[in-house]
Design an enzyme around this catalytic site. Sequence first.
Site, PDB file in Angstrom:
ATOM      1  N   VAL A  20      26.051  31.402  33.786  1.00  0.00           N
ATOM      2  CA  VAL A  20      25.780  32.836  33.718  1.00  0.00           C
ATOM      3  C   VAL A  20      26.091  33.475  35.073  1.00  0.00           C
ATOM      4  CG1 VAL A  20      24.024  34.593  33.313  1.00  0.00           C
ATOM      5  CG2 VAL A  20      24.012  32.504  31.942  1.00  0.00           C
ATOM      6  N   CYS A 135      20.424  34.701  24.577  1.00  0.00           N
ATOM      7  CA  CYS A 135      21.804  35.033  24.219  1.00  0.00           C
ATOM      8  C   CYS A 135      22.005  35.197  22.720  1.00  0.00           C
ATOM      9  CB  CYS A 135      22.763  33.981  24.771  1.00  0.00           C
ATOM     10  SG  CYS A 135      22.268  32.284  24.458  1.00  0.00           S
ATOM     11  N   HIS A 260      28.784  33.347  20.707  1.00  0.00           N
ATOM     12  CA  HIS A 260      27.927  33.045  19.566  1.00  0.00           C
ATOM     13  C   HIS A 260      28.328  33.926  18.386  1.00  0.00           C
ATOM     14  CE1 HIS A 260      25.583  30.660  22.181  1.00  0.00           C
ATOM     15  NE2 HIS A 260      24.499  31.397  22.320  1.00  0.00           N
TER      16      HIS A 260
HETATM   17  N1  LIG Z   1      24.229  30.057  29.025  1.00  0.00           N
HETATM   18  C1  LIG Z   1      23.836  31.093  28.285  1.00  0.00           C
HETATM   19  O1  LIG Z   1      24.507  31.504  27.292  1.00  0.00           O
HETATM   20  C2  LIG Z   1      22.568  31.819  28.627  1.00  0.00           C
HETATM   21  C3  LIG Z   1      22.325  33.010  27.985  1.00  0.00           C
HETATM   22  C4  LIG Z   1      21.154  33.731  28.264  1.00  0.00           C
HETATM   23  C5  LIG Z   1      20.279  33.226  29.171  1.00  0.00           C
HETATM   24  N2  LIG Z   1      20.517  32.047  29.790  1.00  0.00           N
HETATM   25  C6  LIG Z   1      19.531  31.606  30.756  1.00  0.00           C
HETATM   26  O2  LIG Z   1      20.049  31.843  32.069  1.00  0.00           O
HETATM   27  C7  LIG Z   1      19.563  30.853  32.962  1.00  0.00           C
HETATM   28  C8  LIG Z   1      20.757  30.148  33.613  1.00  0.00           C
HETATM   29  O3  LIG Z   1      21.519  29.525  32.589  1.00  0.00           O
HETATM   30  P1  LIG Z   1      22.967  28.876  32.844  1.00  0.00           P
HETATM   31  O4  LIG Z   1      23.490  28.613  31.479  1.00  0.00           O
HETATM   32  O5  LIG Z   1      23.767  29.694  33.799  1.00  0.00           O
HETATM   33  O6  LIG Z   1      22.549  27.501  33.565  1.00  0.00           O
HETATM   34  P2  LIG Z   1      23.435  26.535  34.480  1.00  0.00           P
HETATM   35  O7  LIG Z   1      24.876  26.724  34.224  1.00  0.00           O
HETATM   36  O8  LIG Z   1      22.854  25.179  34.314  1.00  0.00           O
HETATM   37  O9  LIG Z   1      23.122  27.066  35.987  1.00  0.00           O
HETATM   38  C9  LIG Z   1      21.838  26.975  36.531  1.00  0.00           C
HETATM   39  C10 LIG Z   1      21.780  27.721  37.858  1.00  0.00           C
HETATM   40  O10 LIG Z   1      20.446  27.607  38.374  1.00  0.00           O
HETATM   41  C11 LIG Z   1      20.477  27.063  39.693  1.00  0.00           C
HETATM   42  N3  LIG Z   1      19.298  26.232  39.926  1.00  0.00           N
HETATM   43  C12 LIG Z   1      18.871  25.179  39.216  1.00  0.00           C
HETATM   44  N4  LIG Z   1      17.749  24.667  39.771  1.00  0.00           N
HETATM   45  C13 LIG Z   1      17.476  25.428  40.866  1.00  0.00           C
HETATM   46  C14 LIG Z   1      16.474  25.401  41.857  1.00  0.00           C
HETATM   47  N5  LIG Z   1      15.489  24.486  41.850  1.00  0.00           N
HETATM   48  N6  LIG Z   1      16.500  26.331  42.838  1.00  0.00           N
HETATM   49  C15 LIG Z   1      17.491  27.270  42.864  1.00  0.00           C
HETATM   50  N7  LIG Z   1      18.476  27.340  41.949  1.00  0.00           N
HETATM   51  C16 LIG Z   1      18.470  26.433  40.963  1.00  0.00           C
HETATM   52  C17 LIG Z   1      21.737  26.232  39.718  1.00  0.00           C
HETATM   53  O11 LIG Z   1      22.116  26.017  41.067  1.00  0.00           O
HETATM   54  P3  LIG Z   1      22.943  24.684  41.509  1.00  0.00           P
HETATM   55  O12 LIG Z   1      24.364  24.926  41.112  1.00  0.00           O
HETATM   56  O13 LIG Z   1      22.730  24.663  42.973  1.00  0.00           O
HETATM   57  O14 LIG Z   1      22.322  23.542  40.773  1.00  0.00           O
HETATM   58  C18 LIG Z   1      22.696  27.133  38.937  1.00  0.00           C
HETATM   59  O15 LIG Z   1      23.153  28.180  39.774  1.00  0.00           O
HETATM   60  C19 LIG Z   1      18.678  29.914  32.123  1.00  0.00           C
HETATM   61  O16 LIG Z   1      17.343  30.338  32.201  1.00  0.00           O
HETATM   62  C20 LIG Z   1      19.207  30.117  30.721  1.00  0.00           C
HETATM   63  O17 LIG Z   1      18.238  29.820  29.732  1.00  0.00           O
HETATM   64  C21 LIG Z   1      21.650  31.348  29.552  1.00  0.00           C
END
Ligand SMILES: NC(=O)c1ccc[n+]([C@@H]2O[C@H](COP(=O)([O-])OP(=O)(O)OC[C@H]3O[C@@H](n4cnc5c(N)ncnc54)[C@H](OP(=O)(O)O)[C@@H]3O)[C@@H](O)[C@H]2O)c1
Length: 355
Positions: A20, A135, A260
Site C-alpha cells: 500500500v 479493501c 478485487h
Molecule cells: N494490501 C491491501 O490491499 C490492503 C488494503 C487495505 C488495507 N490494507 C492494510 O494496510 C496495511 C499495510 O498493508 P500492506 O498490504 O501494504 O502490507 P505489506 O506490504 O506487508 O507492508 C507492511 C508495511 O509495514 C511496515 N512494518 C511492518 N512492521 C513494522 C514495524 N514493526 N514498524 C514499522 N513498520 C512496520 C513494513 O516495513 P518493512 O518494509 O520495513 O518491513 C511495510 O512498510 C495493513 O494493515 C493492511 O491490512 C491493505
Amino acid sequence: MAVSPERRPTLAVVGATGSVGGVLLQILSQHADIWGEIRLVASARSAGRKLTVRGEETEVVALTESVFDGVDVAMFDVPDEVAAQWAPIAASKGAVVVDNSAAFRLDDDVPLVVPEVNPHAARVRPRGIVANPNCTTLSMIVAIGALHAEFGLRELVVSSYQAVSGAGRAGVETLRAQLSLVAGTELGTSPGDLRRAVGDATGPFPEPVALNVVPWAGSLREDGWSSEEMKVRDESRKILGLPELPVAVTCVRVPVVTTHSLTVHARFQSEVTVGRAREILATAPGVVLFDDPAAGEFPTPADVVGTDPTWVGRVRRSLDDPSGLELFVCGDNLRKGAALNTAQIAELIAAEFTA
Ligand SMILES: NC(=O)c1ccc[n+]([C@@H]2O[C@H](COP(=O)([O-])OP(=O)(O)OC[C@H]3O[C@@H](n4cnc5c(N)ncnc54)[C@H](OP(=O)(O)O)[C@@H]3O)[C@@H](O)[C@H]2O)c1
C-alpha cells in the site's frame, strides 16, 4: 490545529515500503502537491533505504516517537498490531492519523471514512484518528453508496473475488512463485496434484492459489465466518450509517495480482429500474459504468488495475424482486481499496489546516 496558509502541512507515511505504501508514494507524486515535508517511515529493517516521492529520492527512517515531531498528518499503512501501538503515539504528538489497518475501524470514537460517501465524518475525530475501510468494502462501497442515496438500501448479498495483493507483498510473492512452478505443466488435472506440487509454499493462503480459487480470506471468526467477511458487513453498516443492515458475504481469493471483484445483490426500499440505476452509476463521482455485454464490455481486473474508480458492469434487475439489483463491481484494492482513499482523507484534513 490551524496553520497559516503559507505553511504546508508535514506528512509522515508509516509503512512506506509496503504494497500500500508504494502505491501511496505514486499517488502523492501524481496528485496536486499540497504537502510540505514528506517523511517516509518503516521498520528498522528498511532504515536507510531510498524511495522516490514527488520525483525526489527520500531516505526511509525507522519508526520511533521522534519521527512524529512536527508532523501534521500521519498515514499508517502497517500491520494491525503496529498501528494499534503507534497510531495513538502519533496522535498524542499532535498528528492527525489516517490509519489503513483494522485496529480502530469499528471503534465508536474513530470515524470510518469514504470521501465520496461520508466525508463529513472525517471532521469528528475525538482520538485524532480517522480509519480507512478495508479493501473489499472499499472496492464496492462508492457504487453502493450512490445507489443507496437514491433508493435506500435494505440488504446486501456479496461474493468477492479477491486479488492476492490484498494479503500484502507476501501474497504477491506467493502467487508469482506458484505460477512459475505450475507454468507449462499439466497440474490442475487430478485431485491433489496442485497441492502436492506447491507443498507448504502456500504463503498467507490456506491452499494453493495459482490455478485455483480459495473460499477463504482472513482469520476464523464465530460460526465459520472469516474476519474479512465480518469486516465487509460491519464496515459497510458503519460507513452507510445503517447499523442493522442485513449483509451476507462470502470472500474468495483468486489468482489475480491486484484488483478485487465482487458480485453484489442489493435490495432497496423501493422498486428500481435498470435505466435509473445506470444513470446514477454513470454520473456518480468515482464510479465508471462499463456495461455492454452485447459488445463484450464489462469490467475485469486486467483492465481495472492501476485505475482509481470503482467500475460497475452487468447491471440487471433481480429476476424475482423488482426492488433488487445484480451488479459486478471491480476496484483496484491498492488504489481506491487502500492508498487512494487514504490520500483522499488526508487531503480533506489538509484542507482544514489551510482553511
Ligand atoms: N494490501 C491491501 O490491499 C490492503 C488494503 C487495505 C488495507 N490494507 C492494510 O494496510 C496495511 C499495510 O498493508 P500492506 O498490504 O501494504 O502490507 P505489506 O506490504 O506487508 O507492508 C507492511 C508495511 O509495514 C511496515 N512494518 C511492518 N512492521 C513494522 C514495524 N514493526 N514498524 C514499522 N513498520 C512496520 C513494513 O516495513 P518493512 O518494509 O520495513 O518491513 C511495510 O512498510 C495493513 O494493515 C493492511 O491490512 C491493505
